[in-house]
Design a protein around this motif. Sequence first.
Motif, PDB file in Angstrom:
ATOM      1  N   TYR A   1       0.830  -1.200   0.000  1.00  0.00           N
ATOM      2  CA  TYR A   1       0.000   0.000   0.000  1.00  0.00           C
ATOM      3  C   TYR A   1       0.869   1.256   0.000  1.00  0.00           C
ATOM      4  CZ  TYR A   1      -3.296   3.550   1.624  1.00  0.00           C
ATOM      5  OH  TYR A   1      -4.043   4.691   1.755  1.00  0.00           O
TER       6      TYR A   1
ATOM      7  N   LEU B   1       1.116   4.378  -2.652  1.00  0.00           N
ATOM      8  CA  LEU B   1       1.086   5.796  -2.300  1.00  0.00           C
ATOM      9  C   LEU B   1       2.285   6.528  -2.908  1.00  0.00           C
ATOM     10  CD1 LEU B   1       0.039   5.751   1.478  1.00  0.00           C
ATOM     11  CD2 LEU B   1      -1.382   6.310  -0.501  1.00  0.00           C
TER      12      LEU B   1
ATOM     13  N   HIS C   1      -9.318   5.211   3.576  1.00  0.00           N
ATOM     14  CA  HIS C   1      -7.865   5.308   3.489  1.00  0.00           C
ATOM     15  C   HIS C   1      -7.240   5.603   4.849  1.00  0.00           C
ATOM     16  CE1 HIS C   1      -7.686   4.970  -0.846  1.00  0.00           C
ATOM     17  NE2 HIS C   1      -8.629   5.885  -0.959  1.00  0.00           N
TER      18      HIS C   1
ATOM     19  N   ASP D   1      -4.047   3.747   6.429  1.00  0.00           N
ATOM     20  CA  ASP D   1      -2.860   4.522   6.811  1.00  0.00           C
ATOM     21  C   ASP D   1      -2.469   4.304   8.269  1.00  0.00           C
ATOM     22  OD1 ASP D   1      -2.764   5.563   4.297  1.00  0.00           O
ATOM     23  OD2 ASP D   1      -3.684   7.468   4.809  1.00  0.00           O
TER      24      ASP D   1
END
Length: 212
Positions: A81, A85, A129, A133
């Motif tokens: 992930y 990003l 998200h 995160d």
Amino acid sequence: MTVLLIALTGLLTGAGLIIAIGPQNVFILRQAVQRRHVAAVVAVCTVSDLVLISAGVAGLGVLVTAHPAVVTVAKMVGGGYILVLAAMAVRRCLRPTSLNLDEVTAVQANVGRWAAVGTALALTWLNPHVYLDTVVTMGAIANSQSHAGGGSHQKYVFAVGAGLASVLWFAGLGAGAMKLAPLFSRPRAWQVLDGIVAVVMAAMGVALIASV
């Protein structure tokens, strides 16, 4: 020195995850530029981040005790992930855009105190998200610090660093919005910022996957 390094890692990781053009940051900018309920909005975003980071660290810590393999999976998912990003930041860096505050809805611009707080809560807790995160990614990285050797307290040192990044970013964003708004009307400013984010995220993503 090790403690400071872990805290710095948490600080840089947290900064890399929260510094980006997104609805939460745009809302804070808009409220700050208009000087409307800035303290309340910043407080909501900051406390929410701290709660989510703590939940990620503590939650994964419990899972590690019963199911150590969960951390391995979380590291792979979190690392992947983070690399996504990084790729997104690179794309934004190559195709920079300016921040147009006028594109934020008029409803957001003229809300009352409780409506502003509610909007900040919604932009934080209803954003999927955010969980990737903080709870998943941040929790996985924090627990990887403990397994790298040195004891379980290291993940909390990492969490403190990550939490400090949230406090500094949201407070700075709110306090400095009057000066930041004109600056980020220029695509070049976002290009530099996204370039930094891309480097940090790529390094952390590779390091996380490599630690499996």
